[in-house]
Design a protein around this motif. Structure first.
Motif, PDB file in Angstrom:
ATOM      1  N   ASP A  74       0.849  -1.197   0.000  1.00 52.71           N
ATOM      2  CA  ASP A  74       0.000   0.000   0.000  1.00 52.71           C
ATOM      3  C   ASP A  74       0.878   1.239   0.000  1.00 52.71           C
ATOM      4  N   ASN A 206     -12.784 -14.263  -2.777  1.00 54.26           N
ATOM      5  CA  ASN A 206     -12.219 -12.995  -2.309  1.00 54.26           C
ATOM      6  C   ASN A 206     -11.188 -13.270  -1.221  1.00 54.26           C
ATOM      7  N   LEU A 219      -6.009  -7.588   0.582  1.00 54.52           N
ATOM      8  CA  LEU A 219      -5.966  -6.536  -0.425  1.00 54.52           C
ATOM      9  C   LEU A 219      -7.360  -5.984  -0.745  1.00 54.52           C
ATOM     10  N   ILE A 221      -9.461  -7.988  -2.861  1.00 60.28           N
ATOM     11  CA  ILE A 221      -9.603  -8.410  -4.250  1.00 60.28           C
ATOM     12  C   ILE A 221     -10.735  -9.421  -4.391  1.00 60.28           C
ATOM     13  N   ASN A 249      -9.659  -5.205  -8.019  1.00 62.60           N
ATOM     14  CA  ASN A 249      -9.386  -4.540  -6.738  1.00 62.60           C
ATOM     15  C   ASN A 249     -10.644  -3.799  -6.317  1.00 62.60           C
ATOM     16  N   ARG A 250     -11.419  -4.382  -5.404  1.00 61.24           N
ATOM     17  CA  ARG A 250     -12.669  -3.761  -4.950  1.00 61.24           C
ATOM     18  C   ARG A 250     -12.436  -2.759  -3.815  1.00 61.24           C
ATOM     19  N   SER A 251     -11.198  -2.635  -3.349  1.00 65.08           N
ATOM     20  CA  SER A 251     -10.929  -1.681  -2.271  1.00 65.08           C
ATOM     21  C   SER A 251     -10.742  -0.274  -2.858  1.00 65.08           C
ATOM     22  N   TYR A 255      -2.395  -0.262  -4.964  1.00 62.82           N
ATOM     23  CA  TYR A 255      -1.247  -1.056  -4.536  1.00 62.82           C
ATOM     24  C   TYR A 255      -0.116  -0.927  -5.556  1.00 62.82           C
ATOM     25  N   LEU A 453      -1.762  -1.796  -9.135  1.00 63.68           N
ATOM     26  CA  LEU A 453      -3.154  -2.255  -9.097  1.00 63.68           C
ATOM     27  C   LEU A 453      -3.960  -1.161  -8.415  1.00 63.68           C
ATOM     28  N   ALA A 455      -7.236   1.279  -7.347  1.00 63.91           N
ATOM     29  CA  ALA A 455      -8.582   1.040  -6.822  1.00 63.91           C
ATOM     30  C   ALA A 455      -9.547   0.844  -7.985  1.00 63.91           C
TER      31      ALA A 455
END
Length: 593
Positions: A74, A206, A219, A221, A249-251, A255, A453, A455
């Motif tokens: 991160d 996930n 992460l 994901i 990447n659902r956050s 990264y 990667l 968001a």
């Protein structure tokens, strides 16, 4: 960082660990392989035994377990990592189900339980469904005559095409053919699952719900997996499974220095006499027997004399970051083994494999990883003790045969003549069998990266698992045969369309434009004529609706007549293959009284 806090809450909710229960087998050809809903490949966890039999009926297995590993940092420098070894200490990093799309990347145990399912679809069912609705929407076509008693398969209703937007999921999950173009998956209006190959599985998982046995922070994901295979007379395709991953990447956190890899524990029959190798230009990592006899023991069914080789090739890697140029070809990574370089197209370049490392089933410096840093190290070309892979010997610095040249690829043999894996420094051949290594239970990690990667970003990867048995008993003859088959599989894949057959828009896939064969008359009596829209040699098989084969043939004419006089009245499926392209067309046989 809002997402990190949300992920911690979600992991606390799942602190008892959500163990996926559902699995299914992909067994369309000569391979029968288990896939579990949280991403594990091959392992039968109930008995701790391999479940990747090839050829079917042999009782021998080429793979013990495999899974996707993902790691990255991160913006504060914290390491996030997810992967499966063998559901380490009962804490699998992955759990079934999709995440929310609001940046919190959350999921509840109830949703995970709902998606603890491996969905299985056959292309013949999709073709029949489409033909039924084509007839239903065509004036003068009577579905009661053409498709008597047709019932939509339950698997079509189970297919997770629509996400629960009220629960925060994406509106569309699994890809589907949207006949009316309304964006909703509704089988009763003619929509159908969209798959690759002649038979496919589908599942979502996930890295948020469970505490991570790897020790890595999540992460956020969501991974969509589609293993698929083809019915084929081609020996390469008949012994190959494909796996397509869509990673999201659902956050709301980006990264950096991300590595994505496929971990494979190759147990080739008797799994304690194996060597491994890599072929950087082919993006291939493989296992082969250390001698010319693979023994059968009380615990393992071996392959006997002339043992095979088995390997994984990356067919599609992630895109490089766009730079507004057509990046040139070159001897370095990723241009050496990537795609799209020097083809006069801007920003279509994709990564080839960046690292192929190995480790053994032990607790030494070259053994199994225990921490997130060690997992990430294997993704990055480093041993468990943090030292880099060096060219020569075992690849560990403590080996007198190892050089001081850092290497990306373990045991490339003669397959890195430009020194792509050694920073441009051309080295001599390096293989396990010629290095004096002791054979053992080997594991490999094939990875791409580093990459970013962001968001919400999506990445697509495609792998093929290929099996080859040699025609002679030389030690490396199996590897040579494997390389031939990988060349064939790569050529076939490069010519495959990106989506499934049929009319209507494809949601979640790129559209297919090739035209298929035509059968007439329909209904047919004693003879059926096949007209090819694209001339060329053709293979065809006629099945009934239970999958029983009745007729098989080959021809080179544009118009092919097939004798149906021995078939009973009923509904049949006509499977046509021209080279690498196949179609399934339903037809009705009637008897004139």
């Amino acid at each position: 960082m809002k997402t990190t806090q949300a992920l911690a809450v979600s992991m606390a909710l799942g602190s008892l660990s959500c163990m996926a229960q559902s699995f299914d087998h992909l067994d369309a050809n000569m391979v029968r392989a288990r896939f579990t809903a949280h991403g594990m490949i091959g392992l039968d966890r109930s008995v701790g035994e391999p479940d990747f039999e090839v050829p079917i009926g042999s009782g021998a297995h080429a793979l013990f377990a495999a899974s996707l590993w993902v790691g990255g940092y991160d913006t504060l420098g914290g390491l996030h990592l997810a992967g499966l070894l063998f559901d380490q200490i009962g804490l699998p990093d992955y759990a079934p189900g999709p995440l929310t799309t609001d940046g919190s990347a959350s999921i509840t145990p109830a949703v995970a339980a709902q998606y603890d399912h491996v969905f299985k679809i056959k292309a013949v069912d999709v073709a029949l469904h489409q033909a039924y609705y084509d007839c239903l929407n065509t004036p003068g076509c009577d579905v009661n005559v053409q498709f008597p008693g047709y019932v939509i398969p339950q698997s079509f209703f189970d297919w997770p095409g629509n996400g629960d937007t009220l629960a925060g999921q994406a509106a569309r999950l699994a890809p589907f053919i949207d006949l009316d173009g309304d964006g909703l998956y509704e089988p009763t209006t003619g929509d159908a699952p969209c798959i690759h190959g002649d038979e496919a599985l589908y599942f979502m998982f996930n890295d948020v719900l469970n505490p991570h046995g790897t020790g890595g922070a999540p992460l956020g994901i969501e991974v969509h997996a589609m293993p698929f295979a083809f019915y084929s007379q081609d020996e390469a395709l008949a012994h190959t499974l494909f796996i397509k991953y869509r990673l999201i990447n659902r956050s709301d956190d980006p990264y950096e220095m991300v590595r994505i890899g496929l971990f494979t524990d190759y147990d080739l029959g008797y799994g304690r006499d194996d060597y491994v190798g890599s072929d950087p230009e082919r993006n291939l990592g493989y296992v082969y027997n250390a001698d010319t006899l693979d023994e059968t023991t009380s615990s393992y069914t071996g392959y006997g004399s002339m043992p095979p080789a088995f390997g994984t090739t990356q067919l599609k890697g992630p895109y490089l970051e766009p730079d507004g140029f057509d990046d040139p070809e070159g001897p370095g990574i990723p241009a050496f083994n990537g795609s799209g370089f020097g083809d006069l197209v801007v920003d279509n370049e994709r990564h080839g494999v960046s690292y192929m490392t190995y480790f053994s089933n032990d607790a030494t410096a070259r053994g199994n990883p225990n921490t997130a840093e060690q997992f990430f190290g294997y993704l990055s070309g480093y041993w468990r003790d943090g030292t880099p892979l060096f060219h020569g010997g075992t690849g560990h610095y403590s080996d007198p045969e190892a050089t001081n040249v850092q290497a990306r690829f373990a045991f490339p043999g003669f397959e890195d003549p430009l020194g792509a894996g050694t920073g441009g420094q051309v080295m001599g051949p390096w293989a396990e069998h010629s290095s004096g290594n002791q054979p053992w239970d080997r594991r490999m990690v094939m990875s791409v990266g580093p990459l970013d990667l962001d968001a919400g970003e999506e990445i697509e990867l495609v792998y093929a698992l290929v099996f080859a048995r040699p025609g002679s008993n030389g030690l490396m003859s199996s590897v040579l045969r494997l390389q031939e088959r990988v060349d064939s599989v790569q050529a076939i894949y490069s010519d495959l369309p990106e989506a499934c057959n049929g009319a209507g828009s494809q949601v979640g896939m790129e559209e297919r434009t090739d035209r298929g064969p035509v059968l007439f008359p329909v209904p047919a009596e004693d003879r059926l004529t096949l007209r090819l829209e694209v001339p060329g040699p053709v293979e065809f098989v006629v099945y009934d609706m239970l999958g029983v084969e009745f007729l098989r043939g080959r021809d080179t004419r544009d118009l092919v007549e097939i004798d149906l006089s021995e078939l009973d009245q009923g509904l049949y499926l006509f499977h046509v293959a021209q080279g690498e392209v196949s179609h399934v067309v339903p037809f009705v046989k009637v008897t004139t009284r």
